[in-house]
Scaffold this active site. Structure first.
Site, PDB file in Angstrom:
ATOM      1  N   SER A  89      -2.311 -41.539  16.137  1.00  0.00           N
ATOM      2  CA  SER A  89      -3.549 -41.504  16.923  1.00  0.00           C
ATOM      3  C   SER A  89      -4.470 -40.395  16.414  1.00  0.00           C
ATOM      4  CB  SER A  89      -3.219 -41.354  18.415  1.00  0.00           C
ATOM      5  OG  SER A  89      -4.367 -41.513  19.219  1.00  0.00           O
ATOM      6  N   HIS A 192      -6.461 -45.854  23.956  1.00  0.00           N
ATOM      7  CA  HIS A 192      -6.098 -47.014  23.126  1.00  0.00           C
ATOM      8  C   HIS A 192      -6.077 -48.317  23.924  1.00  0.00           C
ATOM      9  CE1 HIS A 192      -5.452 -44.787  19.453  1.00  0.00           C
ATOM     10  NE2 HIS A 192      -4.810 -43.876  20.150  1.00  0.00           N
TER      11      HIS A 192
END
Length: 303
Positions: A89, A192
């Site tokens: 990420s 996300h």
């Protein structure tokens, strides 16, 4: 072959990187440049702030990236070589700098834009699910009324779900009844997931004119779960990355299939080291976050 892994959000702690910087003062320029671009004293935030202040998205994201890049420079100084980079990420942004996709200055401009956009996100929950199969987790999410989806495929034994509060809690209740272990993540929104779409649009508009180059080494992508080879429209890819699942398990397996057998985590904590060990049973997993782990890693690689 060696691959560098860069850590994600949530790994921060007060004092991270301090011992490495004290032992390697030539890398103070990382803190000077990031402070100038962020408009705040990043050394003070990393070393002297309170946990609650450091944990704010606008502080934690640049602070984690900064610490990861310090670890990266120290690793290179100590002769550790690498043939690929990947990140979890947030960690992909440090890996973009490390691989030459972004300059150091542009890297901090991009992470500033990302952190400020994501800090405006509101609502949503995230839970890490353990002791449940990926298939069961996907089915429960699909069967639950409302919006809840898997967003981080971290290892064969850990998947993170996110979405609307009520839907996530319903899914957690179902998974708990199936003997899964469900751990609430201390985050401000459902990262996300589609809940991040307004933030992703703002982020894209802030970075669409930044220069992104082709990397000098292999760069592996959360979004694809494999090596990224097309760098022609990185702003669009990073916008998509913000609202799409992190395919970290698939990414690690792809790296292993490409011949990588040693993974060195750079930055605060050793979460990714644990994920590598759970995913790739025969791989070597090491980390560098302070003087002690640097010495341990150097000794292990010298054997």
């Amino acid at each position: 072959m060696n691959a560098f892994l860069f850590v994600g959000q949530g790994s921060q702690y007060v004092g991270m990187g301090k011992s490495l910087l004290e032992a390697n003062p030539e890398f103070n320029y990382l803190y000077d440049i990031s402070s100038e671009i962020l408009g705040k004293n990043m050394k003070d935030i990393c070393f002297n702030s309170e946990d609650v202040e450091l944990s704010k998205t606008v502080n934690s994201q640049p602070a984690i990236m900064l610490t990861s890049l310090l670890c990266f420079e120290v690793a290179k100084k100590n002769g550790i070589t690498f043939d690929a980079v990947a990140g979890h990420s947030l960690g992909e942004y440090a890996s973009m700098v490390a691989s030459g996709i972004l300059s150091l200055e542009d890297g901090f401009k991009v992470i500033k834009a990302r952190a400020e956009a994501m800090d405006k996100a509101n609502g949503g929950l995230m839970y890490a699910i353990l002791k449940a199969t990926v298939e069961d987790i996907i089915k429960v999410c699909n069967d639950t009324e409302g919006y809840v989806v898997p967003v981080n495929y971290n290892s064969p034994v850990q998947t993170v779900i996110a979405g609307e509060d009520v839907a996530v809690l319903k899914a957690v209740e179902t998974l708990t009844s199936m003997k899964a272990r469900c751990v609430k993540l201390n985050v401000s929104s459902a990262f996300h997931s589609d809940i991040m779409k307004p933030c992703a649009e703002e982020f894209y508009n802030s970075i669409k004119n930044i220069e992104f180059k082709n990397p000098t080494i292999k760069f592996y992508s959360n979004l694809l779960g494999k090596e990224l080879t097309d760098f022609s429209d990185m702003p669009s890819l990073l916008k998509e990355h913000m609202i799409s699942p992190v395919l970290f398990t698939k990414e690690l397996n792809s790296m292993a299939n490409d011949g990588f057998d040693t993974f060195i985590e750079l930055g605060s904590g050793k979460v990714l080291t644990g994920l590598v060990k759970k995913t790739l049973k025969t791989a070597t997993a090491l980390n560098i976050e302070d003087i002690s782990t640097l010495e341990t890693t150097c000794q292990a690689l010298a054997k």
